[in-house]
Write a protein that holds these residues in place. Structure first.
Motif, PDB file in Angstrom:
ATOM      1  N   VAL A  34       0.860  -1.187   0.000  1.00  0.00           N
ATOM      2  CA  VAL A  34       0.000   0.000   0.000  1.00  0.00           C
ATOM      3  C   VAL A  34       0.891   1.230   0.000  1.00  0.00           C
ATOM      4  O   VAL A  34       1.894   1.277   0.720  1.00  0.00           O
ATOM      5  N   GLU A  35       0.537   2.221  -0.814  1.00  0.00           N
ATOM      6  CA  GLU A  35       1.311   3.461  -0.885  1.00  0.00           C
ATOM      7  C   GLU A  35       0.373   4.652  -0.822  1.00  0.00           C
ATOM      8  O   GLU A  35      -0.640   4.690  -1.517  1.00  0.00           O
ATOM      9  N   LEU A  36       0.713   5.620   0.008  1.00  0.00           N
ATOM     10  CA  LEU A  36       0.018   6.904   0.052  1.00  0.00           C
ATOM     11  C   LEU A  36       1.027   7.973  -0.340  1.00  0.00           C
ATOM     12  O   LEU A  36       2.111   8.051   0.239  1.00  0.00           O
ATOM     13  N   TRP A  37       0.652   8.795  -1.326  1.00  0.00           N
ATOM     14  CA  TRP A  37       1.548   9.824  -1.835  1.00  0.00           C
ATOM     15  C   TRP A  37       0.911  11.198  -1.630  1.00  0.00           C
ATOM     16  O   TRP A  37      -0.115  11.510  -2.241  1.00  0.00           O
ATOM     17  N   SER A  38       1.523  12.006  -0.756  1.00  0.00           N
ATOM     18  CA  SER A  38       1.076  13.379  -0.500  1.00  0.00           C
ATOM     19  C   SER A  38      -0.442  13.454  -0.291  1.00  0.00           C
ATOM     20  O   SER A  38      -1.126  14.329  -0.846  1.00  0.00           O
ATOM     21  N   VAL A  39      -0.958  12.568   0.523  1.00  0.00           N
ATOM     22  CA  VAL A  39      -2.408  12.470   0.709  1.00  0.00           C
ATOM     23  C   VAL A  39      -2.921  13.564   1.644  1.00  0.00           C
ATOM     24  O   VAL A  39      -2.408  13.765   2.744  1.00  0.00           O
ATOM     25  N   ILE A  40      -3.946  14.255   1.167  1.00  0.00           N
ATOM     26  CA  ILE A  40      -4.684  15.225   1.974  1.00  0.00           C
ATOM     27  C   ILE A  40      -6.139  14.778   1.996  1.00  0.00           C
ATOM     28  O   ILE A  40      -6.702  14.395   0.968  1.00  0.00           O
ATOM     29  N   ARG A  41      -6.737  14.814   3.183  1.00  0.00           N
ATOM     30  CA  ARG A  41      -8.185  14.546   3.275  1.00  0.00           C
ATOM     31  C   ARG A  41      -8.819  15.656   4.102  1.00  0.00           C
ATOM     32  O   ARG A  41      -8.462  15.869   5.264  1.00  0.00           O
TER      33      ARG A  41
ATOM     34  N   HIS B 263      -0.884  16.010   3.900  1.00  0.00           N
ATOM     35  CA  HIS B 263       0.296  15.680   3.092  1.00  0.00           C
ATOM     36  C   HIS B 263       1.032  14.438   3.634  1.00  0.00           C
ATOM     37  O   HIS B 263       2.231  14.487   3.927  1.00  0.00           O
ATOM     38  N   ILE B 264       0.330  13.334   3.712  1.00  0.00           N
ATOM     39  CA  ILE B 264       0.936  12.098   4.206  1.00  0.00           C
ATOM     40  C   ILE B 264       1.485  11.276   3.046  1.00  0.00           C
ATOM     41  O   ILE B 264       0.778  10.985   2.082  1.00  0.00           O
ATOM     42  N   THR B 265       2.761  10.936   3.140  1.00  0.00           N
ATOM     43  CA  THR B 265       3.386   9.988   2.233  1.00  0.00           C
ATOM     44  C   THR B 265       3.941   8.851   3.079  1.00  0.00           C
ATOM     45  O   THR B 265       4.786   9.074   3.950  1.00  0.00           O
ATOM     46  N   VAL B 266       3.443   7.653   2.826  1.00  0.00           N
ATOM     47  CA  VAL B 266       3.881   6.502   3.619  1.00  0.00           C
ATOM     48  C   VAL B 266       3.584   5.225   2.845  1.00  0.00           C
ATOM     49  O   VAL B 266       2.657   5.180   2.029  1.00  0.00           O
ATOM     50  N   GLY B 267       4.389   4.210   3.082  1.00  0.00           N
ATOM     51  CA  GLY B 267       4.173   2.916   2.451  1.00  0.00           C
ATOM     52  C   GLY B 267       4.109   1.811   3.485  1.00  0.00           C
ATOM     53  O   GLY B 267       4.634   1.938   4.597  1.00  0.00           O
ATOM     54  N   PHE B 268       3.442   0.728   3.114  1.00  0.00           N
ATOM     55  CA  PHE B 268       3.340  -0.453   3.964  1.00  0.00           C
ATOM     56  C   PHE B 268       3.872  -1.638   3.161  1.00  0.00           C
ATOM     57  O   PHE B 268       3.285  -2.035   2.154  1.00  0.00           O
ATOM     58  N   ALA B 269       5.003  -2.173   3.597  1.00  0.00           N
ATOM     59  CA  ALA B 269       5.715  -3.190   2.835  1.00  0.00           C
ATOM     60  C   ALA B 269       4.983  -4.526   2.870  1.00  0.00           C
ATOM     61  O   ALA B 269       4.279  -4.830   3.839  1.00  0.00           O
TER      62      ALA B 269
ATOM     63  N   ALA C 132      -0.878  14.263  10.659  1.00  0.00           N
ATOM     64  CA  ALA C 132       0.443  14.013  10.080  1.00  0.00           C
ATOM     65  C   ALA C 132       1.158  12.918  10.871  1.00  0.00           C
ATOM     66  O   ALA C 132       0.906  12.745  12.071  1.00  0.00           O
ATOM     67  N   ILE C 133       2.042  12.197  10.200  1.00  0.00           N
ATOM     68  CA  ILE C 133       2.883  11.217  10.882  1.00  0.00           C
ATOM     69  C   ILE C 133       4.034  11.972  11.525  1.00  0.00           C
ATOM     70  O   ILE C 133       4.846  12.594  10.840  1.00  0.00           O
ATOM     71  N   VAL C 134       4.097  11.933  12.853  1.00  0.00           N
ATOM     72  CA  VAL C 134       5.081  12.739  13.575  1.00  0.00           C
ATOM     73  C   VAL C 134       6.145  11.893  14.267  1.00  0.00           C
ATOM     74  O   VAL C 134       7.122  12.429  14.797  1.00  0.00           O
ATOM     75  N   ASP C 135       5.971  10.588  14.265  1.00  0.00           N
ATOM     76  CA  ASP C 135       6.970   9.726  14.893  1.00  0.00           C
ATOM     77  C   ASP C 135       6.798   8.321  14.338  1.00  0.00           C
ATOM     78  O   ASP C 135       5.719   7.952  13.850  1.00  0.00           O
ATOM     79  N   GLU C 136       7.857   7.546  14.410  1.00  0.00           N
ATOM     80  CA  GLU C 136       7.853   6.174  13.907  1.00  0.00           C
ATOM     81  C   GLU C 136       8.770   5.329  14.769  1.00  0.00           C
ATOM     82  O   GLU C 136       9.865   5.768  15.127  1.00  0.00           O
ATOM     83  N   LEU C 137       8.318   4.160  15.116  1.00  0.00           N
ATOM     84  CA  LEU C 137       9.094   3.243  15.940  1.00  0.00           C
ATOM     85  C   LEU C 137       9.184   1.913  15.219  1.00  0.00           C
ATOM     86  O   LEU C 137       8.167   1.275  14.954  1.00  0.00           O
ATOM     87  N   ARG C 138      10.386   1.493  14.875  1.00  0.00           N
ATOM     88  CA  ARG C 138      10.584   0.208  14.197  1.00  0.00           C
ATOM     89  C   ARG C 138      11.060  -0.841  15.201  1.00  0.00           C
ATOM     90  O   ARG C 138      11.860  -0.548  16.072  1.00  0.00           O
TER      91      ARG C 138
END
Length: 256
Positions: free
Chosen positions: A15-22, A36-42, A229-235
């Motif tokens: 799944v890919e989101l490119w510069s998504v605004i809702r 403006h969310i850009t994110v992918g799910f592998a 917006a995505i403001v943090d990420e934890l892997r």
């Protein structure tokens, strides 16, 4: 103020989101739910999405799954751009490539567990392979409940039927919206074990919205949203305590 996390997508994602605004509403009443969310799910990954109330978690999930149209930007599922599709074509993509598990189970009360699991195939005009539906029910530990209706099953069992239903079409991605929100601790652990197993044993892609750090600890990655917006990420989170600490940080920071 927390700065949005910028993500660069360099390889094909499930799944890919490119510069998504809702946006919702109009004029002075406009609310930007996703900014403006850009994110992918592998492929074969398990992502948890967390954030304070009103941060855009469910909107992100609904846009990513094609249940809601984006205002700007684009969404791709398994390489298919949803943006230009008609409603009929979008429905077909959802039926063929998306599984969804809801907090409220959303089973059809008049149908047996077996018939509920088979329903997505029937809606897509496909026949189940011999033994396919019963095999899915055995996979979720309900092989002996195939002829039971939802009213004859516990909440945890109903959610396991819903998981089997979501997986029977072999979707490119399974979205789960607070799948343990209505369950007790024992049933929650079983549902999370099944989602984790779907990733590890069957290379399923899972994207789950949750408010529960214990649930998020089953994921490979945790995305934190604030103000759309995505403001943090934890892997590779090291446990619920680490996730809860990140969440507490978001909820106490001044996000103005």
């Amino acid at each position: 103020m927390l700065e949005p996390v910028t993500t660069t997508l360099q390889t094909r994602q499930a799944v890919e989101l490119w510069s998504v605004i809702r946006r919702f509403g109009a004029g002075e009443h406009t609310v930007t739910a996703l900014d403006h969310i850009t994110v992918g799910f592998a492929p074969a990954s398990f992502t948890a999405v967390m954030g304070p109330s009103g941060s855009g978690k469910s909107t992100l999930l609904h846009c990513a799954a094609g249940l809601d149209r984006v205002t700007e930007g684009k969404v791709l599922i398994d390489g298919v751009d949803l943006t230009p599709l008609s409603e009929k074509a979008l429905t077909r993509v959802r039926r063929e490539r998306v599984g969804f598990v809801f907090q409220a189970f959303n089973l059809v009360g008049a149908l047996t567990a077996e018939q509920n699991v088979e329903l997505p195939l029937r809606l897509a005009g496909r026949r189940a392979a011999p033994g396919q539906v019963r095999s899915m029910l055995r996979e979720v530990g309900l092989g002996d409940r195939a002829t039971h209706r939802p009213s004859e099953l516990s909440g945890g069992q109903q959610q396991r039927v819903a998981i089997a239903r979501a997986l029977v079409t072999e979707p490119a991605v399974l979205f789960a919206d607070e799948p343990t929100g209505a369950l007790d601790n024992t049933a929650s652990r079983e549902v999370l074990r099944l989602l984790r197993s779907a990733v590890d044993r069957h290379a399923q892609t899972v994207v789950m919205v949750t408010h529960d750090p214990l649930a998020a600890a089953h994921a490979d990655r945790v995305l934190f949203l604030a103000d759309g917006a995505i403001v943090d990420e934890l892997r590779e989170p090291r446990g619920a305590e680490q996730i809860a600490s990140r969440m507490a940080h978001l909820e106490t920071r001044d996000l103005r």
